[in-house]
Design a protein around this motif. Structure first.
Motif, short mmCIF file in Angstrom:
data_model
loop_
_atom_site.label_atom_id
_atom_site.label_comp_id
_atom_site.label_asym_id
_atom_site.label_seq_id
_atom_site.Cartn_x
_atom_site.Cartn_y
_atom_site.Cartn_z
N THR A 169 0.75 -1.21 -0.05
CA THR A 169 0.00 -0.02 -0.06
C THR A 169 0.90 1.18 0.05
O THR A 169 1.80 1.33 0.77
CB THR A 169 -0.89 -0.15 1.35
N ASP A 170 0.73 2.14 -0.79
CA ASP A 170 1.18 3.34 -0.87
C ASP A 170 0.40 4.28 -0.10
O ASP A 170 -0.88 4.67 -0.66
CB ASP A 170 1.50 3.97 -2.38
N PHE A 171 1.05 5.02 0.85
CA PHE A 171 0.41 6.02 1.60
C PHE A 171 0.78 7.57 1.06
O PHE A 171 1.65 8.16 1.51
CB PHE A 171 0.62 5.94 3.05
N CYS A 172 -0.17 8.03 0.16
CA CYS A 172 -0.03 9.25 -0.54
C CYS A 172 -0.92 10.29 0.08
O CYS A 172 -1.84 10.09 0.86
CB CYS A 172 -0.19 9.22 -2.14
N THR A 173 -0.49 11.60 -0.01
CA THR A 173 -1.38 12.76 0.73
C THR A 173 -2.75 12.78 -0.06
O THR A 173 -3.81 13.07 0.51
CB THR A 173 -0.65 14.04 0.30
N THR A 174 -2.90 12.38 -1.33
CA THR A 174 -4.16 12.43 -2.10
C THR A 174 -4.99 11.23 -1.73
O THR A 174 -6.01 11.04 -2.01
CB THR A 174 -4.02 12.72 -3.50
N GLY A 175 -4.45 10.08 -1.24
CA GLY A 175 -5.35 9.06 -1.21
C GLY A 175 -4.38 7.87 -0.82
O GLY A 175 -2.90 7.93 -0.96
N LEU A 176 -4.67 6.59 -0.53
CA LEU A 176 -4.09 5.33 -0.40
C LEU A 176 -4.06 4.62 -1.93
O LEU A 176 -5.19 4.78 -2.69
CB LEU A 176 -4.41 4.36 0.48
N SER A 177 -3.08 4.01 -2.21
CA SER A 177 -2.96 3.17 -3.48
C SER A 177 -2.93 1.81 -3.27
O SER A 177 -2.01 1.51 -2.62
CB SER A 177 -2.17 3.83 -4.56
N ALA A 178 -3.76 0.85 -3.72
CA ALA A 178 -3.40 -0.53 -3.62
C ALA A 178 -2.72 -0.96 -4.78
O ALA A 178 -2.96 -1.32 -5.88
CB ALA A 178 -4.92 -1.23 -3.44
N VAL A 179 -1.24 -1.25 -4.34
CA VAL A 179 -0.26 -1.44 -5.57
C VAL A 179 -0.47 -3.01 -5.82
O VAL A 179 -0.39 -3.31 -6.90
CB VAL A 179 1.03 -1.22 -5.07
N TYR A 180 -0.25 -3.81 -4.86
CA TYR A 180 -0.46 -5.37 -5.12
C TYR A 180 -0.60 -6.10 -3.71
O TYR A 180 -0.30 -5.68 -2.41
CB TYR A 180 0.95 -5.79 -5.71
N THR A 181 -1.39 -7.24 -4.10
CA THR A 181 -1.74 -8.01 -2.64
C THR A 181 -1.26 -9.61 -3.11
O THR A 181 -1.63 -9.95 -4.16
CB THR A 181 -3.28 -8.07 -2.15
N PHE A 182 -0.55 -10.11 -2.13
CA PHE A 182 -0.25 -11.56 -2.56
C PHE A 182 -0.74 -12.20 -1.08
O PHE A 182 -0.37 -11.59 0.06
CB PHE A 182 1.06 -11.95 -2.66
N TYR A 183 -0.92 -13.68 -1.19
CA TYR A 183 -1.68 -14.31 0.10
C TYR A 183 -1.32 -15.80 -0.08
O TYR A 183 -0.95 -15.92 -1.34
CB TYR A 183 -2.81 -13.85 0.28
N ASP A 184 -1.55 -16.42 0.85
CA ASP A 184 -1.44 -18.10 1.01
C ASP A 184 -2.32 -18.77 -0.02
O ASP A 184 -3.56 -18.57 0.04
CB ASP A 184 -1.25 -18.40 2.17
N PRO A 185 -2.07 -19.19 -1.12
CA PRO A 185 -3.19 -20.06 -1.92
C PRO A 185 -3.91 -20.92 -1.09
O PRO A 185 -5.01 -21.05 -1.65
CB PRO A 185 -2.08 -20.56 -3.05
N GLU A 186 -3.40 -21.43 -0.29
CA GLU A 186 -4.17 -22.44 0.56
C GLU A 186 -5.40 -22.03 1.19
O GLU A 186 -6.39 -22.73 1.75
CB GLU A 186 -3.34 -23.31 1.33
N LEU A 187 -5.33 -20.61 1.52
CA LEU A 187 -6.40 -19.70 2.23
C LEU A 187 -7.26 -18.93 1.12
O LEU A 187 -7.93 -18.15 1.33
CB LEU A 187 -5.85 -18.86 3.08
#
Length: 240
Positions: A158-176
């Motif tokens: 997550t990028d914490f910018c003054t104009t907002g947050l930007s969801a850059v990329y998410t990765f997680y456990d494939p088993e879940l």
């Protein structure tokens, strides 16, 4: 953006990541600019996105399928499915942490890419790919870690910018994957944006009826950037 103030570069044509029969090109803000962090804040409002050290927007010949989109976080209301997702992941521990490489984070990233993008060129990740793609020395990036007990099960970059947050990329456990951790990550980022008193969570680009974009259309309301103006798209249709 004014090209007489900000230098823009156009990439060479390369294979499109969404349509196998098409080629793509991007406009990239000068990566050597000493004001790149400030330009990134402005660029988000103009539809740009960050990948690694590059702040870019698609600029493809004959194609305008990629539409920048964002969630107005104060107006967002979770639907029934999203509320179930929040409840079902109520046992996860969330923590916003500084970026950085660790074997634990990299192993999760590598396993996710092998599951999500098999034979797509990203599934043979190396440690340098992790650092080069997810954050830079100048980017205002944090890792939102999700843990089940003490086990790392997801990371929302997550990028914490003054104009907002930007969801850059998410990765997680494939088993879940049944937990809907991608959706949970966005819902968590919306809450964090509210806590930081910023107006928007930027989700990158939306493509009409594309199967990879269905999850974005389920966050209502959503705004899209069309002809230089952000507009509400309350009836944007799902890609599924």
């Amino acid at each position: 953006m004014r090209s007489d103030v900000v230098r823009l570069f156009q990439t060479l044509p390369h294979p499109c990541g969404y349509f196998s029969e098409r080629t793509a090109q991007n406009l990239v803000i000068d990566p050597s600019s000493p004001e790149l962090r400030q330009l990134y804040d402005f660029g988000l409002q103009c539809g740009y996105r960050r990948a690694g050290e590059h702040v870019y927007v698609p600029h493809c010949s004959g194609c305008r399928a990629c539409i920048p989109c964002r969630i107005p976080v104060q107006r967002f209301v979770a639907d029934r499915s999203q509320r179930r997702c929040l409840t079902g992941n109520g046992d996860l521990q969330l923590k916003v942490l500084p970026v950085g490489f660790s074997e634990e984070r990299f192993e999760l990233y590598r396993r996710y890419l092998q599951w999500r993008h098999p034979n797509g060129g990203m599934d043979d990740a190396r440690p340098e790919d992790f650092t080069r793609f997810l954050y830079t020395a100048w980017s205002p990036t944090r890792f939102l870690e999700m843990r089940l007990d003490s086990r790392l099960v997801g990371v929302a970059v997550t990028d914490f910018c003054t104009t907002g947050l930007s969801a850059v990329y998410t990765f997680y456990d494939p088993e879940l994957s049944a937990r809907g951790l991608g959706t949970f990550a966005i819902l968590s980022q919306i809450q964090i944006a509210r806590e930081h008193d910023v107006e928007h969570l930027y989700l990158g680009f939306w493509i009409d009826a594309h199967p990879k974009m269905g999850y974005k259309s389920r966050f209502r309301p959503i705004e899209t950037l069309r002809n230089g103006h952000w507009q509400m798209e309350p009836h944007i249709r799902s890609g599924n």
